[in-house]
Write a protein that holds these residues in place. Structure first.
Motif, PDB file in Angstrom:
ATOM      1  N   GLU A 286      49.115 -14.342 -25.335  1.00 51.00           N
ATOM      2  CA  GLU A 286      48.460 -14.905 -26.523  1.00 51.00           C
ATOM      3  C   GLU A 286      46.959 -14.602 -26.483  1.00 51.00           C
ATOM      4  N   LEU A 287      46.351 -14.806 -25.309  1.00 51.12           N
ATOM      5  CA  LEU A 287      44.922 -14.532 -25.159  1.00 51.12           C
ATOM      6  C   LEU A 287      44.594 -13.083 -25.472  1.00 51.12           C
ATOM      7  N   MET A 288      45.342 -12.169 -24.855  1.00 54.42           N
ATOM      8  CA  MET A 288      45.055 -10.749 -25.013  1.00 54.42           C
ATOM      9  C   MET A 288      45.369 -10.251 -26.426  1.00 54.42           C
ATOM     10  N   GLU A 289      46.368 -10.837 -27.035  1.00 53.68           N
ATOM     11  CA  GLU A 289      46.706 -10.458 -28.404  1.00 53.68           C
ATOM     12  C   GLU A 289      45.569 -10.831 -29.360  1.00 53.68           C
ATOM     13  N   ASP A 290      45.006 -12.043 -29.154  1.00 51.42           N
ATOM     14  CA  ASP A 290      43.892 -12.481 -29.998  1.00 51.42           C
ATOM     15  C   ASP A 290      42.653 -11.608 -29.807  1.00 51.42           C
ATOM     16  N   ARG A 291      42.419 -11.150 -28.572  1.00 54.01           N
ATOM     17  CA  ARG A 291      41.167 -10.476 -28.253  1.00 54.01           C
ATOM     18  C   ARG A 291      41.226  -8.969 -28.460  1.00 54.01           C
ATOM     19  N   HIS A 292      42.420  -8.399 -28.397  1.00 51.08           N
ATOM     20  CA  HIS A 292      42.549  -6.941 -28.458  1.00 51.08           C
ATOM     21  C   HIS A 292      41.959  -6.380 -29.756  1.00 51.08           C
ATOM     22  N   GLY A 293      40.950  -5.541 -29.615  1.00 53.15           N
ATOM     23  CA  GLY A 293      40.317  -4.922 -30.765  1.00 53.15           C
ATOM     24  C   GLY A 293      39.358  -5.828 -31.517  1.00 53.15           C
TER      25      GLY A 293
ATOM     26  N   ILE B 201      30.636  -4.216 -25.577  1.00 50.17           N
ATOM     27  CA  ILE B 201      30.914  -5.457 -26.307  1.00 50.17           C
ATOM     28  C   ILE B 201      30.931  -5.189 -27.804  1.00 50.17           C
ATOM     29  N   GLU B 202      29.967  -4.418 -28.247  1.00 49.30           N
ATOM     30  CA  GLU B 202      29.900  -4.067 -29.671  1.00 49.30           C
ATOM     31  C   GLU B 202      31.170  -3.368 -30.128  1.00 49.30           C
ATOM     32  N   GLN B 203      31.762  -2.567 -29.230  1.00 47.20           N
ATOM     33  CA  GLN B 203      32.961  -1.816 -29.574  1.00 47.20           C
ATOM     34  C   GLN B 203      34.243  -2.541 -29.162  1.00 47.20           C
ATOM     35  N   HIS B 204      34.120  -3.805 -28.735  1.00 50.65           N
ATOM     36  CA  HIS B 204      35.273  -4.642 -28.367  1.00 50.65           C
ATOM     37  C   HIS B 204      36.127  -4.005 -27.275  1.00 50.65           C
ATOM     38  N   GLN B 205      35.452  -3.499 -26.253  1.00 51.43           N
ATOM     39  CA  GLN B 205      36.138  -2.922 -25.108  1.00 51.43           C
ATOM     40  C   GLN B 205      36.105  -3.903 -23.936  1.00 51.43           C
ATOM     41  N   ASN B 206      36.871  -3.586 -22.887  1.00 52.75           N
ATOM     42  CA  ASN B 206      36.974  -4.460 -21.726  1.00 52.75           C
ATOM     43  C   ASN B 206      36.334  -3.808 -20.504  1.00 52.75           C
ATOM     44  N   VAL B 207      36.020  -4.637 -19.501  1.00 54.96           N
ATOM     45  CA  VAL B 207      35.513  -4.145 -18.218  1.00 54.96           C
ATOM     46  C   VAL B 207      36.369  -4.749 -17.118  1.00 54.96           C
TER      47      VAL B 207
END
Length: 246
Positions: free
Chosen positions: A185-192, A97-103
């Motif tokens: 739109e969701l993934m664009e906002d959240r990526h990174g 989460i700290e590194q803004h990664q996904n699971v």
């Protein structure tokens, strides 16, 4: 100043943890009389800090609206479903989460995907992160409705600010063009910037086809799969096995 006046002033200052600690000290003089002023004050400050931390976790868990109450100590690592204990323990640290990664958790129905996702989400709340849980179909429905009543941008911004977005039962239904655009739109906002946790019965290799449009699927999966931790579960349904008489 009398004890009752001091306690009332602490209540006015809205430090209930310190009030509890002071009342405990007054009720147990034999335990605390030998402590210095600094030690007794330190106990009160520690109690207030613990009180505020617990309250914050409670608020985060309530806002997350998780499907299940799930805790790390209740995970069954003995069931042969391919769950790597060390890998999952690493995820529990919250570094992803700290590194803004996904699971991404995949596997057949009943193998515990949602439970494991809720464990990670609960742990995230305890670590001070904001979480929102959605069944994927219901989130897409909410976004569609929000387009019609003018709340789409507001809802999108709320989700974008959430540290961990949990999407349960991803990929069960084909996406419409509008839904593909919403997911992008969701993934664009959240990526990174934020983390996304997905559970799915559909193998990752089939997600491209499930999304539909090749161009949009490429864009969505590029943002979703980049630096993602993958947990592929296998084996028979745990729910069925637990239901069988022994």
């Amino acid at each position: 100043m009398q004890h009752s006046q001091l306690i009332q002033q602490l209540r006015t200052l809205r430090v209930p943890g310190m009030v509890e600690a002071l009342e405990q000290q007054l009720e147990q003089p034999a335990t605390h009389n030998d402590l210095s002023f600094e030690e007794r004050l330190g106990l009160m400050i520690n109690r207030e800090s613990t009180y505020r931390t617990n309250n914050k976790v409670d608020r985060l868990l309530k806002a997350a609206k998780l499907k299940l109450q799930a805790y790390p100590e209740d995970i069954n690592y003995t069931h042969p479903r391919g769950l790597d204990k060390n890998k999952f323990a690493s995820l529990l640290s919250g570094q992803w989460i700290e590194q803004h990664q996904n699971v991404l958790i995949t596997g057949a129905t009943g193998c515990g995907k949602t439970y494991l996702g809720c464990v990670l989400a609960t742990q995230a709340c305890k670590q001070g992160y904001s979480v929102r849980y959605f069944r994927s179909s219901r989130l897409l429905e909410q976004l569609s409705i929000a387009h019609g009543d003018g709340r789409f941008t507001k809802l999108l911004n709320q989700i974008a600010k959430t540290d961990v977005l949990v999407l349960d039962d991803w990929g069960l239904e084909s996406l419409t063009l509008g839904q593909r655009n919403d997911v992008l739109e969701l993934m664009e906002d959240r990526h990174g910037n934020r983390s996304t946790l997905i559970t799915s019965q559909v193998p990752i290799q089939q997600w491209h086809a499930a999304i539909g449009d090749p161009t949009l699927a490429d864009a969505i999966l590029d943002r979703l799969l980049h630096n993602a931790h993958r947990l592929g579960l296998k084996g028979e349904s745990m729910r069925r096995l637990l239901a069988e008489p022994t």
